[in-house]
Design a protein around this motif. Structure first.
Motif, PDB file in Angstrom:
ATOM      1  N   ASP A  58      -8.611   4.505   4.282  1.00 55.76           N
ATOM      2  CA  ASP A  58      -9.228   4.584   2.963  1.00 55.76           C
ATOM      3  C   ASP A  58      -9.597   3.201   2.430  1.00 55.76           C
ATOM      4  O   ASP A  58      -9.052   2.732   1.434  1.00 55.76           O
ATOM      5  N   LYS A  59     -10.544   2.553   3.130  1.00 63.54           N
ATOM      6  CA  LYS A  59     -10.935   1.194   2.749  1.00 63.54           C
ATOM      7  C   LYS A  59     -12.450   1.051   2.803  1.00 63.54           C
ATOM      8  O   LYS A  59     -13.131   1.768   3.524  1.00 63.54           O
ATOM      9  N   ARG A  79      -0.605   4.640  -1.129  1.00 64.83           N
ATOM     10  CA  ARG A  79      -1.775   4.498  -0.273  1.00 64.83           C
ATOM     11  C   ARG A  79      -3.097   4.676  -1.034  1.00 64.83           C
ATOM     12  O   ARG A  79      -3.854   5.603  -0.802  1.00 64.83           O
ATOM     13  N   LEU A  85       0.825  -1.204   0.000  1.00 63.52           N
ATOM     14  CA  LEU A  85       0.000   0.000   0.000  1.00 63.52           C
ATOM     15  C   LEU A  85       0.861   1.256   0.000  1.00 63.52           C
ATOM     16  O   LEU A  85       0.544   2.230  -0.692  1.00 63.52           O
ATOM     17  N   ILE A  96     -15.111  -2.309   3.003  1.00 55.51           N
ATOM     18  CA  ILE A  96     -15.193  -3.757   3.161  1.00 55.51           C
ATOM     19  C   ILE A  96     -16.597  -4.206   2.770  1.00 55.51           C
ATOM     20  O   ILE A  96     -17.593  -3.689   3.277  1.00 55.51           O
ATOM     21  N   VAL A 156     -12.100  -4.303  -0.040  1.00 55.94           N
ATOM     22  CA  VAL A 156     -11.944  -5.682   0.425  1.00 55.94           C
ATOM     23  C   VAL A 156     -13.250  -6.401   0.146  1.00 55.94           C
ATOM     24  O   VAL A 156     -14.311  -5.988   0.612  1.00 55.94           O
ATOM     25  N   LYS A 164      -7.012   3.759  -2.507  1.00 51.85           N
ATOM     26  CA  LYS A 164      -8.259   3.292  -1.907  1.00 51.85           C
ATOM     27  C   LYS A 164      -8.256   1.771  -2.010  1.00 51.85           C
ATOM     28  O   LYS A 164      -7.810   1.218  -3.006  1.00 51.85           O
ATOM     29  N   VAL A 165      -8.760   1.113  -0.971  1.00 53.56           N
ATOM     30  CA  VAL A 165      -8.757  -0.350  -0.926  1.00 53.56           C
ATOM     31  C   VAL A 165     -10.185  -0.847  -0.777  1.00 53.56           C
ATOM     32  O   VAL A 165     -10.928  -0.377   0.084  1.00 53.56           O
ATOM     33  N   LEU A 206      -4.841  -3.438   7.714  1.00 54.32           N
ATOM     34  CA  LEU A 206      -5.908  -2.509   7.331  1.00 54.32           C
ATOM     35  C   LEU A 206      -6.610  -1.863   8.522  1.00 54.32           C
ATOM     36  O   LEU A 206      -7.386  -0.932   8.338  1.00 54.32           O
ATOM     37  N   TYR A 244      -5.755   1.608   8.478  1.00 56.94           N
ATOM     38  CA  TYR A 244      -5.829   2.164   7.127  1.00 56.94           C
ATOM     39  C   TYR A 244      -7.222   2.742   6.937  1.00 56.94           C
ATOM     40  O   TYR A 244      -8.224   2.022   6.969  1.00 56.94           O
TER      41      TYR A 244
END
Length: 130
Positions: free
Chosen positions: A94-95, A23, A18, A97, A28, A25-26, A89, A92
């Motif tokens: 910016d995720k 870094r 990441l 899910i 999941v 956006k993630v 995460l 973190y």
């Protein structure tokens, strides 16, 4: 798209990846039910069918015998991999899910959340124009 198995196989920490990607956006996406994950994966290996269009009829799949020892090893490995990734995460921000079950149950709502998270305008419906 990155899988936990790839991170483990290449000995790359998710946090390092990441950082190297500035870094991003993630998103999941996972299945809550490990048995369904295992069966889906086994069926994909058997049929070499890894993706299915939502409106396409499902191909009939022969019954699958689940070796419980193999499943137990799979579940243990998956839990360990997910613990490592989710630990990275936890801090973190910016995720997003999403569970596979949410996506199947209410695709439109999940897509709205995705577009909002990615700061994109939703696509107009080709049929209704809205």
């Amino acid at each position: 798209k990155v899988f936990n198995e790839q991170l483990e196989r290449t000995s790359i920490a998710l946090s390092a990846l990441l950082d190297a990607m500035n870094r991003p956006k993630v998103i999941v996406l996972y299945r809550r039910n490990l048995l369904e994950t295992f069966v889906s994966l086994e069926n994909a290996f058997r049929t070499n069918e890894w993706y299915q269009e939502p409106d396409c009829p499902r191909r009939k799949i022969e019954p699958l015998h689940v070796d419980w020892d193999e499943f137990a090893r799979f579940a243990e490995t998956e839990r360990r991999r997910w613990q490592l990734s989710l630990a990275a995460l936890t801090v973190y921000s910016d995720k997003l899910i999403i569970t596979f079950e949410e996506l199947i149950r209410d695709r439109d709502e999940v897509l709205k959340r995705l577009f909002l998270f990615l700061e994109l305008e939703p696509l107009k419906d080709r049929k209704s124009g809205s």
